[in-house]
Design a protein around this motif. Structure first.
Motif, short mmCIF file in Angstrom:
data_model
loop_
_atom_site.label_atom_id
_atom_site.label_comp_id
_atom_site.label_asym_id
_atom_site.label_seq_id
_atom_site.Cartn_x
_atom_site.Cartn_y
_atom_site.Cartn_z
N ILE A 125 0.81 -1.22 0.00
CA ILE A 125 0.00 0.00 0.00
C ILE A 125 0.84 1.27 0.00
CG2 ILE A 125 -1.67 1.35 1.33
CD1 ILE A 125 -2.87 -1.34 2.22
N PRO A 126 1.83 1.44 0.92
CA PRO A 126 2.60 2.69 0.90
C PRO A 126 3.39 2.90 -0.38
CG PRO A 126 3.54 1.12 2.45
CD PRO A 126 2.22 0.58 2.05
N VAL A 127 3.84 1.81 -1.00
CA VAL A 127 4.58 1.94 -2.26
C VAL A 127 3.68 2.50 -3.35
CG1 VAL A 127 5.75 0.66 -4.10
CG2 VAL A 127 6.22 0.10 -1.71
N VAL A 128 2.46 1.97 -3.45
CA VAL A 128 1.53 2.41 -4.48
C VAL A 128 1.08 3.85 -4.22
CG1 VAL A 128 -0.66 1.93 -5.62
CG2 VAL A 128 0.78 0.04 -4.88
N ILE A 129 0.80 4.17 -2.97
CA ILE A 129 0.39 5.53 -2.63
C ILE A 129 1.50 6.52 -2.96
CG2 ILE A 129 -0.20 7.08 -0.72
CD1 ILE A 129 -1.61 4.72 0.60
N SER A 130 2.74 6.15 -2.65
CA SER A 130 3.88 7.02 -2.97
C SER A 130 3.98 7.24 -4.47
CB SER A 130 5.18 6.39 -2.44
OG SER A 130 5.14 6.25 -1.05
N PHE A 131 3.75 6.17 -5.25
CA PHE A 131 3.82 6.28 -6.70
C PHE A 131 2.80 7.29 -7.22
CE2 PHE A 131 2.09 4.89 -10.83
CZ PHE A 131 3.23 5.03 -11.61
N ILE A 132 1.56 7.22 -6.70
CA ILE A 132 0.52 8.15 -7.14
C ILE A 132 0.91 9.59 -6.81
CG2 ILE A 132 -1.87 8.90 -6.73
CD1 ILE A 132 -2.65 6.04 -6.40
N GLY A 133 1.39 9.79 -5.57
CA GLY A 133 1.77 11.14 -5.16
C GLY A 133 2.89 11.70 -6.02
N VAL A 134 3.93 10.90 -6.26
CA VAL A 134 5.06 11.35 -7.07
C VAL A 134 4.64 11.62 -8.50
CG1 VAL A 134 7.28 10.64 -8.04
CG2 VAL A 134 6.79 10.22 -5.63
N TYR A 135 3.74 10.76 -9.04
CA TYR A 135 3.29 10.94 -10.42
C TYR A 135 2.60 12.30 -10.58
CZ TYR A 135 0.82 10.36 -14.81
OH TYR A 135 0.33 10.55 -16.08
N PHE A 136 1.64 12.58 -9.71
CA PHE A 136 0.90 13.84 -9.83
C PHE A 136 1.77 15.05 -9.48
CE2 PHE A 136 -2.96 11.18 -9.73
CZ PHE A 136 -3.66 11.77 -10.77
N LEU A 137 2.81 14.84 -8.67
CA LEU A 137 3.70 15.92 -8.31
C LEU A 137 4.63 16.31 -9.46
CD1 LEU A 137 4.78 17.79 -6.04
CD2 LEU A 137 6.39 15.96 -5.46
N LEU A 138 5.13 15.30 -10.19
CA LEU A 138 6.16 15.54 -11.19
C LEU A 138 5.66 15.55 -12.64
CD1 LEU A 138 9.04 13.31 -9.74
CD2 LEU A 138 8.60 15.75 -9.36
N SER A 139 4.52 14.91 -12.90
CA SER A 139 4.05 14.83 -14.28
C SER A 139 3.50 16.16 -14.75
CB SER A 139 2.96 13.76 -14.41
OG SER A 139 1.81 14.15 -13.67
N PRO A 140 3.65 16.47 -16.04
CA PRO A 140 3.08 17.71 -16.57
C PRO A 140 1.56 17.64 -16.55
CG PRO A 140 3.89 16.35 -18.35
CD PRO A 140 4.34 15.70 -17.08
N PRO A 141 0.88 18.78 -16.38
CA PRO A 141 -0.58 18.77 -16.38
C PRO A 141 -1.13 18.20 -17.67
CG PRO A 141 0.27 20.89 -15.64
CD PRO A 141 1.44 20.12 -16.19
N PRO A 142 -2.05 17.24 -17.62
CA PRO A 142 -2.61 16.67 -18.85
C PRO A 142 -3.47 17.68 -19.58
CG PRO A 142 -3.80 15.87 -16.94
CD PRO A 142 -2.64 16.66 -16.42
#
Length: 258
Positions: A109-126
């Protein structure tokens, strides 16, 4: 089945928590990582906490889904097959958790949650103008939706964020519409899981009914905020929720103890 002594104070606290969870879950997902620890800390057994969470969470996602479909923000013909897939796989997940020790998820769970947070933090706005390939959209329908559906049936917290992430990254388009579609899929998964937990007798009814009312209020507030919120602010909220859930979860697991 472990159920605590019911007091007015306990019901009032869980009712207020359900309002907050319904609001945040509609906007950014992750309401389950607020309600499940609250239920367990109140003395509800783990499986009963999962079942009761599905009962109260179903009201929140049902309210959100009804508003999305009625307002035409989400078109029924575009989500009905996805909802069926989510429903069936969530049912399988809920059946599996009756026989498998869910403690194995404590590290996933914490690994997946971290992935979501990092994705939305670093990815360009769609952008709404970015159209994903047909292959990417097939991955969304045939892999992402079934996998997230099974996860929600098996455990659940963060499912709304997972569906939103999958919608943005595999289907393209804007985050607000992806969040709206995520509510309908999350309702389907909650409904399937609720049926399984009802048959298994893993529901704390008085607590669940009080939290259902709170969820309905929170989801109603969230829906009326969703289409008026700045997409950039919604991205920030998702990131904050992800890392707040990660910290809270780590604290509950005593990983932050020194």
């Amino acid at each position: 089945m472990e159920i605590p002594v019911i007091t007015f104070e306990l019901i009032a606290i869980l009712f207020a928590i359900a309002i907050l969870a319904g609001l945040l879950d509609t906007l950014a997902g992750g309401g389950g990582l607020i309600t499940i620890p609250a239920l367990i800390l109140s003395g509800v057994g783990p499986l009963t906490a999962l079942g009761t969470n599905k009962l109260q969470g179903s009201m929140g996602t049902a309210t959100a889904t009804y508003i999305m479909l009625r307002s035409k923000r989400v078109k029924w013909r575009k989500v009905r097959s996805l909802m069926l897939i989510a429903f069936l796989t969530a049912g399988l997940g809920s059946l599996a958790v009756q026989f498998i020790d869910s403690a194995m998820l404590s590290y996933i769970i914490p690994v997946v949650i971290s992935f979501i947070g990092v994705y939305f933090l670093l990815s360009p706005p769609p952008s709404q103008d970015i159209e994903k390939s047909d292959k990417s959209k097939r991955y969304y329908k045939k892999i992402a939706v079934p996998a997230i559906g099974f996860y929600d049936g098996f455990f659940g917290p963060g499912t709304g964020s997972f569906f939103t992430l999958a919608g943005v990254s595999l289907k393209g388009g804007d985050i607000i519409n992806a969040t709206a579609v995520a509510k309908t899929l999350n309702f389907a998964t909650n409904a399937a899981s609720l049926i399984v937990f009802l048959l298994a007798g893993k529901i704390a009814w008085l607590i669940g009914l009080a939290m259902m009312l709170g969820q309905a209020i929170g989801a109603w507030l969230g829906c009326h905020c969703l289409f008026n919120i700045n997409p950039k602010l919604l991205r920030v909220l998702i990131v904050v929720m992800c890392f707040a859930m990660l910290i809270k979860y780590s604290y509950e697991m005593n990983w932050l103890a020194f």
